[in-house]
Design a protein around this motif. Structure first.
Motif, PDB file in Angstrom:
ATOM      1  N   LEU A  38       0.860  -1.279   0.075  1.00 43.27           N
ATOM      2  CA  LEU A  38      -0.005   0.090   0.092  1.00 43.27           C
ATOM      3  C   LEU A  38       0.823   1.201  -0.155  1.00 43.27           C
ATOM      4  CD1 LEU A  38      -2.824   0.895   0.065  1.00 43.27           C
ATOM      5  CD2 LEU A  38      -2.671   1.064   2.557  1.00 43.27           C
ATOM      6  N   ALA A  39       1.773   1.413   0.726  1.00 44.02           N
ATOM      7  CA  ALA A  39       2.808   2.562   0.990  1.00 44.02           C
ATOM      8  C   ALA A  39       3.574   2.671  -0.372  1.00 44.02           C
ATOM      9  CB  ALA A  39       3.685   2.114   2.193  1.00 44.02           C
ATOM     10  N   LEU A  40       3.705   1.480  -1.106  1.00 42.13           N
ATOM     11  CA  LEU A  40       4.814   1.534  -2.346  1.00 42.13           C
ATOM     12  C   LEU A  40       3.647   2.238  -3.389  1.00 42.13           C
ATOM     13  CD1 LEU A  40       7.316   0.863  -3.803  1.00 42.13           C
ATOM     14  CD2 LEU A  40       6.116  -1.343  -4.630  1.00 42.13           C
ATOM     15  N   LYS A  41       2.425   1.841  -3.312  1.00 43.48           N
ATOM     16  CA  LYS A  41       1.589   2.372  -4.083  1.00 43.48           C
ATOM     17  C   LYS A  41       1.074   3.913  -3.935  1.00 43.48           C
ATOM     18  CE  LYS A  41      -3.312   1.097  -5.831  1.00 43.48           C
ATOM     19  NZ  LYS A  41      -4.651   0.553  -5.491  1.00 43.48           N
ATOM     20  N   GLU A  42       1.109   4.285  -2.773  1.00 45.69           N
ATOM     21  CA  GLU A  42       0.938   5.680  -2.692  1.00 45.69           C
ATOM     22  C   GLU A  42       2.103   6.475  -3.018  1.00 45.69           C
ATOM     23  OE1 GLU A  42       0.206   5.855   1.604  1.00 45.69           O
ATOM     24  OE2 GLU A  42      -1.503   5.028   1.627  1.00 45.69           O
ATOM     25  N   LEU A  43       3.221   5.841  -2.921  1.00 44.22           N
ATOM     26  CA  LEU A  43       4.496   6.557  -3.431  1.00 44.22           C
ATOM     27  C   LEU A  43       4.693   6.816  -5.012  1.00 44.22           C
ATOM     28  CD1 LEU A  43       7.628   7.278  -2.175  1.00 44.22           C
ATOM     29  CD2 LEU A  43       8.151   5.269  -3.533  1.00 44.22           C
TER      30      LEU A  43
END
Length: 341
Positions: free
Chosen positions: A182-187
């Motif tokens: 999820l954090a990677l997607k946001e990034l």
């Protein structure tokens, strides 16, 4: 005033200490110079013995200095050499104590931050970033720090930062996807937004396009789209790490879950991630907030209960709060919830 005889004793003590440190540096340097995958087992064993025989602080300082001199150069370091050096730190981190990895990590991150601010021409930033990436690969640090660094690089978004983002994603992208998709997607979303607003700024658009393609390949778990990506060397050294770590704690439980801001402001707020290193100057430990909360709970109950609390000598805010919670709760679950608050 320091009397002459004491002054003299101090000077001889300083000379003695300097000599000891010089000798220690020579020994550690000799071991690091010989470091390679086949003899990692014997060298890590000898390093552990040195840790047992000398002060931890002296050993941490010496090891960090030598590794920084060896790995942070103006030319790009070979990836294999970097991995072997970081693997040694990782083994000592798991076998000796987490302060080994914490000390090294803090030095690397501070140096990286310093070099990012100055416009250094060499490859020092890439080398420092490779050290941080491999510290994450070998379970010394949590992905939280890597995401913090990526967010910082994306927020600046110049050509140098794009190179660094690509370098980091190539090294640890798929591990990040596994740990926190999820954090990677946001990034990736943030990077796409930045790229669209900064289109006029760059003359050469191919680098930005290549970075976005790499990010999309990561999101879609498509390893073929990333040129030069080869997870085998890291996997092989991870196997070696599992063999050399004494305890079963080679996994995630000894990872330092520390953010970039915490590392950069360690001198002001203490090092809470090392046991015994936090201090009362830290903003998290100011008790004004907790006192306000205690008073808040007490204010909600009736004066009858407060009078009863006074009779039973509940003479501090916290005692009164607990007493009031127990007396006014409907059942044990309600009491539990209120006590937690």
């Amino acid at each position: 005033y320091v009397p002459p005889q004491i002054r003299k004793a101090q000077e001889t003590l300083d000379d003695k200490k300097r000599e000891e440190l010089g000798r220690l540096k020579k020994m550690v340097n000799g071991l690091i110079n010989r470091l390679s995958e086949p003899n990692l087992s014997s060298i890590s064993g000898q390093m552990e013995e040195l840790y047992m025989a000398n002060s931890r602080k002296d050993m941490n300082d010496t090891l960090t200095d030598i590794l920084m001199n060896a790995c942070v150069t103006a030319v790009a370091m070979p990836a294999r050499l970097m991995m072997e050096h970081v693997l040694l730190v990782s083994i000592l981190h798991h076998n000796v104590g987490i302060e080994v990895g914490a000390h090294f990590l803090e030095a690397v991150v501070k140096k990286f931050d310093e070099l990012c601010k100055s416009d250094a021409e060499g490859k020092e930033c890439e080398n420092l970033l490779a050290l941080i990436a491999h510290l994450y690969n070998f379970h010394v640090v949590h992905c939280l720090l890597i995401f913090d660094i990526l967010k910082k690089l994306v927020s600046t978004f110049t050509e140098k930062e794009i190179e660094l983002i690509l370098f980091l994603l190539k090294n640890v992208g798929f591990s990040l996807r596994k740990d926190d998709a999820l954090a990677l997607k946001e990034l990736i979303t943030e990077a796409q937004r930045k790229a669209s607003t900064a289109e006029k700024k760059f003359q050469d658009q191919t680098r930005v396009r290549f970075m976005l393609e790499t990010m999309l390949a990561l999101r879609n778990n498509d390893m073929r789209k990333i040129p030069g990506y080869d997870p085998d060397p890291v996997e092989r050294l991870r196997k070696l790490q599992r063999a050399l770590v004494h305890s079963s704690g080679s996994g995630k439980d000894t990872q330092l879950r520390v953010s970039l801001d915490s590392l950069l402001s360690a001198d002001q707020v203490g090092r809470w991630w090392i046991v015994g290193s936090s201090w009362s100057g830290a903003p998290m430990i100011s008790d004004t907030k907790s006192q306000a909360q205690q008073k808040l709970h007490v204010g909600k109950v009736s004066s009858k209960i407060m009078e009863l609390a006074r009779k039973l000598r509940m003479n501090t805010d916290i005692r009164r709060s607990i007493f009031c919670v127990l007396m006014t709760s409907e059942d044990f679950m309600d009491a539990f919830e209120k006590l937690l608050k």
